[in-house]
Design an enzyme around this catalytic site. Structure first.
Site, mmCIF file in Angstrom:
data_model
loop_
_atom_site.group_PDB
_atom_site.id
_atom_site.type_symbol
_atom_site.label_atom_id
_atom_site.label_comp_id
_atom_site.label_asym_id
_atom_site.label_seq_id
_atom_site.Cartn_x
_atom_site.Cartn_y
_atom_site.Cartn_z
ATOM 1 N N GLU A 79 0.248 -1.006 -0.140
ATOM 2 C CA GLU A 79 0.135 -0.212 -0.074
ATOM 3 C C GLU A 79 1.294 1.144 -0.013
ATOM 4 O O GLU A 79 1.943 1.194 1.174
ATOM 5 C CB GLU A 79 -0.785 -0.423 1.171
ATOM 6 C CG GLU A 79 -2.267 -0.654 1.410
ATOM 7 C CD GLU A 79 -3.770 -0.758 0.764
ATOM 8 O OE1 GLU A 79 -3.419 -0.128 -0.124
ATOM 9 O OE2 GLU A 79 -4.257 -1.278 0.669
ATOM 10 N N VAL A 80 0.833 1.796 -1.051
ATOM 11 C CA VAL A 80 1.958 3.305 -0.786
ATOM 12 C C VAL A 80 0.886 3.943 -0.533
ATOM 13 O O VAL A 80 -0.615 4.453 -1.211
ATOM 14 C CB VAL A 80 1.705 3.574 -2.601
ATOM 15 C CG1 VAL A 80 2.749 5.012 -3.007
ATOM 16 C CG2 VAL A 80 2.937 2.112 -3.516
#
Length: 467
Positions: free
Chosen positions: A295-296
């Protein structure tokens, strides 16, 4: 995107957060499918951002679909020895092609290298997930022959990048597909109709089948599915009742190594919040390759979400992770893919030019699904894993990097969910040796576990090949 445990254990809260990504990045317009997308209205938002290097591509704004297609074509045109364009087998619901690039030394060869797969935008409005994926392609091509680590790894690993797997969702700037399905709830293993927007049945969506068929036809020893926006990393199980996967220590070690680069914490998907029908669950229990959701997001989380804070800052890293970031995590993933202690190998001698194929067929199951007769039971679906290489080395010796044939016993079974499994299915690969015209000369059964090697005795194939 998923909800963090600090926010809620509720999947509905998570979906609300995810659906609202375009609103939380509200200073940004949707990537228009014209020549230029809208620029972020806000500049870099942290002192660290001012020192963040330019992206490998030099971009300063989000790509359109045409930009992605142009970038991939340009990389392949510039280095045809290193980059090959690929088109996934199924068009989207609205008829669009889903494309990517393979990057490795002698890319046109059917070699036996392990594969690192990175996909972006399972959710079409999570733009940064596609951007960092595409930037890594530019980075690898620019630094091959210049950076010793990248050059070495591209000799050992085939990297497959698919920046947008949900193309219709990207064009529409929506989380879901054109048929209003969350494709990351549509994978068959553990699929449940109780999830939000799961589709009419497991594998109902062409986008989901694209990822399945891509993984099933290659030896993907390592897989990263890129999302936004929580700055964490997740691995199986998806549901607490399933229990920890048999290779939990390997998952933790791999995610921990990536976390030293991007600064993200890691945990099981179920401990973040529970879902069903996600790609990382199916890919692990089908292939035993390690799949992780990344999850950026901004670091720290409270920063405004601009192009600069989500893409350059997260690609290169900021603060204590400056100079590392998700670029460093991707390189760790390449090392993981190359590590033969983390997968298996098949070795042997085959006639030069022989086509070697391995395959395996088995059934898997969903969660219990309501039936017309009022009962509830799991639904089965078939899996076929198959991949091919050519024995082109002088002397016929080959080393083929493969996922183990020995597969973890899955928690979802024909009679329901059985959590906390510890054992493995002692399955075998079926290997065939054939002439280039398809004539099979020999068939073998080969069982191989994680970190082990098995030798294929192809005496019969060598004897018959030139007759």
């Amino acid at each position: 995107m998923r909800a963090s445990s600090a926010l809620s254990k509720s999947r509905h809260a998570a979906v609300a957060l995810c659906t609202g990504l375009a609103l939380t990045t509200g200073v940004l317009a949707a990537p228009a499918q014209a020549a230029q997308p809208a620029q972020p209205a806000a500049p870099a938002t942290s002192p660290e951002a001012a020192q963040t290097p330019a992206l490998p591509s030099g971009r300063t704004q989000y790509r359109t679909l045409a930009d992605y297609q142009s970038d991939m074509a340009a990389l392949a045109g510039r280095r045809p020895d290193l980059v090959k364009q690929v088109t996934l087998p199924h068009r989207t619901s609205e008829g669009r092609a889903v494309t990517g690039v393979e990057i490795t030394d002698d890319v046109q060869q059917q070699d036996g290298k392990p594969v690192l797969l990175i996909t972006g935008m399972h959710h079409g409005n999570e733009w940064a997930s596609g951007e960092v994926t595409m930037e890594f392609g530019h980075d690898l091509v620019a630094n091959h022959g210049r950076d010793k680590r990248i050059t070495r790894l591209l000799d050992q690993v085939r990297v497959l990048l698919v920046p947008i797997v949900n193309v219709d969702g990207f064009v529409r700037n929506t989380r879901r597909t054109a048929t209003n399905v969350d494709m990351n709830r549509n994978y068959g293993f553990g699929w449940s109709p109780n999830e939000p927007f799961p589709g009419s049945a497991p594998w109902s969506e062409p986008e989901t089948r694209n990822v399945r068929d891509t993984i099933s036809s290659r030896q993907v020893t390592t897989y990263l599915t890129m999302h936004t926006c929580l700055s964490n990393m997740l691995y199986p199980p998806l549901q607490l009742k399933a229990g920890l996967p048999q290779d939990i220590d390997a998952f933790r070690s791999f995610a921990d190594a990536m976390g030293t680069q991007n600064g993200y914490y890691h945990t099981t998907s179920a401990e973040d919040y529970e879902t069903a029908g996600e790609v990382i669950d199916w890919s692990y229990y089908a292939t035993r390759g390690l799949g992780v959701t990344v999850e950026v997001c901004t670091t720290p989380m409270g920063l405004p979400r601009t192009f600069e804070s989500l893409v350059p800052d997260q690609y290169w890293g900021v603060g204590p992770n400056a100079g590392k970031g998700n670029r460093g995590a991707f390189l760790v993933a390449m090392e993981q893919a190359a590590d033969r202690a983390a997968h298996s190998t098949i070795t042997g001698h085959a006639p030069k030019g022989a086509v070697l194929t391995i395959s395996k067929d088995f059934d898997m199951w969903t969660n219990p699904v309501p039936q017309p007769d009022g009962t509830s039971r799991p639904v089965s679906f078939p899996n076929r894993l198959t991949s091919t290489m050519r024995a082109d080395e002088r002397g016929g010796h080959f080393v083929w990097d493969v996922n183990p044939s020995v597969r973890p016993i899955p928690p979802y079974q024909a009679d329901g969910v059985h959590g906390n499994r510890t054992g493995f299915l002692q399955e075998s690969w079926t290997l065939t040796c054939a002439r280039p015209d398809g004539k099979v000369l020999q068939t073998l059964k080969l069982k191989v576990d994680r970190g082990k090697s098995v030798e294929a005795n192809l005496h019969e194939c060598r004897k018959l090949f030139h007759r």
